[in-house]
Design a protein around this motif. Structure first.
Motif, mmCIF file in Angstrom:
data_model
loop_
_atom_site.group_PDB
_atom_site.id
_atom_site.type_symbol
_atom_site.label_atom_id
_atom_site.label_comp_id
_atom_site.label_asym_id
_atom_site.label_seq_id
_atom_site.Cartn_x
_atom_site.Cartn_y
_atom_site.Cartn_z
ATOM 1 N N GLU A 165 0.830 -1.205 0.000
ATOM 2 C CA GLU A 165 0.000 0.000 0.000
ATOM 3 C C GLU A 165 0.861 1.251 0.000
ATOM 4 O O GLU A 165 0.544 2.229 -0.683
ATOM 5 N N ALA A 166 1.958 1.230 0.747
ATOM 6 C CA ALA A 166 2.854 2.392 0.787
ATOM 7 C C ALA A 166 3.493 2.623 -0.579
ATOM 8 O O ALA A 166 3.578 3.762 -1.050
ATOM 9 N N GLU A 167 3.925 1.534 -1.228
ATOM 10 C CA GLU A 167 4.511 1.657 -2.568
ATOM 11 C C GLU A 167 3.490 2.195 -3.562
ATOM 12 O O GLU A 167 3.801 3.080 -4.370
ATOM 13 N N ALA A 168 2.269 1.668 -3.494
ATOM 14 C CA ALA A 168 1.210 2.131 -4.399
ATOM 15 C C ALA A 168 0.916 3.606 -4.163
ATOM 16 O O ALA A 168 0.691 4.361 -5.111
ATOM 17 N N SER A 169 0.928 4.009 -2.906
ATOM 18 C CA SER A 169 0.669 5.415 -2.587
ATOM 19 C C SER A 169 1.781 6.308 -3.133
ATOM 20 O O SER A 169 1.503 7.378 -3.679
ATOM 21 N N LEU A 170 3.026 5.874 -2.993
ATOM 22 C CA LEU A 170 4.143 6.661 -3.530
ATOM 23 C C LEU A 170 4.044 6.786 -5.047
ATOM 24 O O LEU A 170 4.279 7.868 -5.603
ATOM 25 N N GLU A 171 3.685 5.682 -5.701
ATOM 26 C CA GLU A 171 3.521 5.730 -7.159
ATOM 27 C C GLU A 171 2.376 6.661 -7.545
ATOM 28 O O GLU A 171 2.486 7.435 -8.491
ATOM 29 N N SER A 200 -0.102 25.518 -5.155
ATOM 30 C CA SER A 200 -0.212 25.156 -3.735
ATOM 31 C C SER A 200 -1.351 24.177 -3.491
ATOM 32 O O SER A 200 -1.204 23.202 -2.740
ATOM 33 N N ARG A 201 -2.489 24.425 -4.111
ATOM 34 C CA ARG A 201 -3.654 23.558 -3.928
ATOM 35 C C ARG A 201 -3.367 22.135 -4.422
ATOM 36 O O ARG A 201 -3.690 21.153 -3.760
ATOM 37 N N LEU A 202 -2.735 22.041 -5.578
ATOM 38 C CA LEU A 202 -2.413 20.716 -6.127
ATOM 39 C C LEU A 202 -1.387 19.988 -5.250
ATOM 40 O O LEU A 202 -1.493 18.780 -5.030
ATOM 41 N N GLU A 203 -0.416 20.717 -4.741
ATOM 42 C CA GLU A 203 0.584 20.093 -3.868
ATOM 43 C C GLU A 203 -0.043 19.678 -2.538
ATOM 44 O O GLU A 203 0.298 18.631 -1.983
ATOM 45 N N LEU A 204 -0.979 20.457 -2.043
ATOM 46 C CA LEU A 204 -1.682 20.090 -0.802
ATOM 47 C C LEU A 204 -2.443 18.778 -0.954
ATOM 48 O O LEU A 204 -2.493 17.974 -0.030
ATOM 49 N N GLN A 205 -3.017 18.575 -2.117
ATOM 50 C CA GLN A 205 -3.722 17.306 -2.357
ATOM 51 C C GLN A 205 -2.751 16.131 -2.247
ATOM 52 O O GLN A 205 -3.079 15.092 -1.671
ATOM 53 N N ILE A 206 -1.573 16.303 -2.775
ATOM 54 C CA ILE A 206 -0.564 15.236 -2.701
ATOM 55 C C ILE A 206 -0.122 15.031 -1.258
ATOM 56 O O ILE A 206 0.006 13.890 -0.792
ATOM 57 N N LEU A 207 0.085 16.113 -0.532
ATOM 58 C CA LEU A 207 0.489 15.998 0.871
ATOM 59 C C LEU A 207 -0.611 15.345 1.714
ATOM 60 O O LEU A 207 -0.316 14.567 2.630
ATOM 61 N N ASP A 208 -1.867 15.663 1.410
ATOM 62 C CA ASP A 208 -2.981 15.003 2.115
ATOM 63 C C ASP A 208 -2.971 13.502 1.858
ATOM 64 O O ASP A 208 -3.188 12.699 2.769
ATOM 65 N N GLU A 209 -2.715 13.128 0.622
ATOM 66 C CA GLU A 209 -2.644 11.695 0.298
ATOM 67 C C GLU A 209 -1.483 11.038 1.043
ATOM 68 O O GLU A 209 -1.615 9.920 1.551
ATOM 69 N N ALA A 210 -0.354 11.723 1.146
ATOM 70 C CA ALA A 210 0.807 11.188 1.867
ATOM 71 C C ALA A 210 0.460 10.992 3.344
ATOM 72 O O ALA A 210 0.811 9.968 3.947
ATOM 73 N N ARG A 211 -0.235 11.962 3.922
ATOM 74 C CA ARG A 211 -0.626 11.855 5.335
ATOM 75 C C ARG A 211 -1.576 10.682 5.545
ATOM 76 O O ARG A 211 -1.421 9.885 6.470
ATOM 77 N N GLN A 212 -2.564 10.539 4.659
ATOM 78 C CA GLN A 212 -3.506 9.423 4.768
ATOM 79 C C GLN A 212 -2.781 8.086 4.603
ATOM 80 O O GLN A 212 -3.084 7.115 5.309
ATOM 81 N N SER A 213 -1.839 8.038 3.697
ATOM 82 C CA SER A 213 -1.053 6.823 3.495
ATOM 83 C C SER A 213 -0.262 6.488 4.764
ATOM 84 O O SER A 213 -0.174 5.327 5.160
ATOM 85 N N ASN A 214 0.289 7.499 5.381
ATOM 86 C CA ASN A 214 1.040 7.308 6.624
ATOM 87 C C ASN A 214 0.131 6.772 7.725
ATOM 88 O O ASN A 214 0.515 5.859 8.469
ATOM 89 N N PHE A 215 -1.076 7.309 7.844
ATOM 90 C CA PHE A 215 -2.038 6.814 8.838
ATOM 91 C C PHE A 215 -2.373 5.346 8.581
ATOM 92 O O PHE A 215 -2.415 4.537 9.508
#
Length: 160
Positions: A44-50, A91-106
């Motif tokens: 799941e972490a690999e898929a999220s990074l991809e 900024s908005r587009l990068e925030l979406q990616i950061l949100d996905e990274a945070r959810q992946s981390n959770f």
């Protein structure tokens, strides 16, 4: 009287062995489940990074397209409100990616906690099985001791 006594000993030994084996199997199962959960977390972490890498590429394309259309319209994308719009979109587009990274981390932490819980449950099951085995051993020894005492009393009675 020796045969029932031997059967009691064998029965006790089998119960003890079965309990110990049950505990060992529970622990092996827990370890296996924990490894499976760990692998799932890694996948799941690999898929999220991809996915995040793909989104960054898509975002770069979208931003390039926005910049090109703005420039074709004669807007200066390096200053003023058009630059502010472009920065906000970036900024908005990068925030979406950061949100996905945070959810992946959770999700990753939850999976790893789940794996640890599997190991803990296996240890508890093994400890319970060992306690059951000990109880069966003590109970069997008490029964055997009682039968041996009965045999001794019976032989005393028959000798007198």
């Amino acid at each position: 009287m020796a045969i029932p006594l031997a059967l009691q000993v064998a029965s006790t030994a089998m119960k003890v062995g079965a309990s110990i084996q049950q505990g060992q199997m529970a622990m092996q199962s827990a370890r296996y489940n924990a490894k499976v959960i760990g692998r799932q977390a890694e996948q799941e972490a690999e898929a999220s990074l991809e996915s995040m890498a793909r989104k960054r590429t898509e975002n770069e394309r979208a931003l390039s397209s926005i910049r090109l259309r703005m420039q074709e319209s004669g807007l200066d994308t390096t200053q003023g409100s058009s630059a502010d719009y472009f920065d906000e979109a970036t900024s908005r587009l990068e925030l979406q990616i950061l949100d996905e990274a945070r959810q992946s981390n959770f999700r990753d932490r939850a999976r790893r906690n789940e794996a640890q819980m599997q190991i803990y449950q296996g240890k508890v099951a093994r400890a319970n099985a060992q306690a059951t085995a000990m109880g069966q051993l003590i109970g069997g020894a008490a029964k055997i001791s009682g039968k041996m005492e009965d045999v001794a009393n019976a032989s005393k009675t028959s000798n007198t």
